[in-house]
Design an enzyme around this catalytic site. Structure first.
Site: not given
Length: 218
Positions: A82-83
Site C-alpha cells: 500500500v502506497k
C-alpha cells in the site's frame, strides 16, 4: 540494487519481466489513469503474474480513509504494497497498517527527515523522488545517499526505492548511493541496455559469422 518497473501498463510489465530483471512493480494514480482497465481489476491482474511486490497507491487524504482504502487494496493480493503519501495523516495510516501486517511504501519523500519519520512509523519502503528534486536544482541522488547513511546509522530495516528516475545515469548513481531498489520507467529500462559499442560489436560479429557460413557452405 533491485529493479522495479514504474508503470501500470501490462504489456510493458510482461515485456520487462521476460527480460529477467525486475523484482516488482510500482504504480501511482497518474500511471493508472493512462490505462483503460478498472483500477482494482488492473491491480489484481498485475499482482497475479508478477512475482514480487506491487505498489498500489491510496487516493484518500484522511487517516481513517487511507486505512480503509489500504486494507481494501491489500485484500486484492498477498503481494500488494500500500502506497501512502508523506503526510502526518499518512504516517498515522502507515502505523496502523504496519501493525496489521500490511506492507507500506511511503511516497513523495523529498528530505531525509521525511524518510526517517516514515521509517519510524513502520514503513516497509520509502520512495525519494530523484528526478523531481533535480528539476528544481536540488540533488536527488544526494537525497538517496543521505537516507541510506541515515538508515545505516540507526540500523533501520526500511528499504529505499529510488523513484522519479529520468535516465540511465540516475540508475547508476542511485545504485552507488545505496538505494535498495530503483523503480524505473519502461523507456529508461530499455535505454539501460543500449550502448553504441554493443550494437556495433553485434553487427560486426554477425557480419563475420555470415561471411564464415558463406565460405563454408553454411
Amino acid at each position: 540494487m533491485e529493479f522495479f518497473i514504474d508503470t501500470a501498463n501490462i504489456d510493458e510489465i510482461r515485456t520487462a519481466e521476460s527480460w529477467g530483471i525486475i523484482s516488482g512493480v510500482t504504480t501511482n494514480p497518474s500511471l493508472v489513469s493512462r490505462e483503460e482497465d478498472d483500477f482494482f481489476e488492473l491491480l489484481k491482474s498485475i499482482a497475479g503474474f508478477v512475482n514480487g511486490p506491487v505498489s498500489a497507491e491510496v487516493t484518500s487524504s484522511a487517516t481513517n480513509e487511507m486505512i480503509e482504502e489500504g486494507k481494501k487494496l491489500a485484500s486484492l493480493a498477498s503481494n500488494i504494497v500500500v502506497k501512502i503519501p508523506m503526510t502526518p495523516e499518512g504516517t498515522a495510516a502507515v502505523r496502523t497498517l504496519s501493525q496489521d501486517g500490511i506492507p507500506t511504501n511511503v511516497t513523495l519523500v523529498f528530505s531525509p527527515q521525511q524518510a526517517l519519520l516514515a521509517a519510524r512509523a513502520g514503513a516497509s519502503y520509502v520512495s525519494p523522488f530523484v528526478g523531481r528534486l533535480d528539476d528544481i536544482g536540488e540533488d536527488g541522488v544526494g537525497l538517496v545517499r543521505d537516507i541510506a547513511e541515515l538508515f545505516s546509522v540507526h540500523d533501520l530495516d526500511t528499504k529505499i526505492i529510488a523513484a522519479s528516475i529520468r535516465h540511465p545515469r540516475h540508475v547508476f548513481e542511485c545504485a552507488l548511493a545505496g538505494a535498495d531498489i530503483a523503480t524505473v520507467p519502461f523507456k529508461v529500462l530499455r535505454q539501460c541496455y543500449s550502448h553504441p559499442l554493443t550494437e556495433r560489436g553485434l553487427e560486426s560479429f554477425m557480419t563475420d559469422w555470415n561471411r564464415y557460413r558463406k565460405n563454408h557452405g553454411g
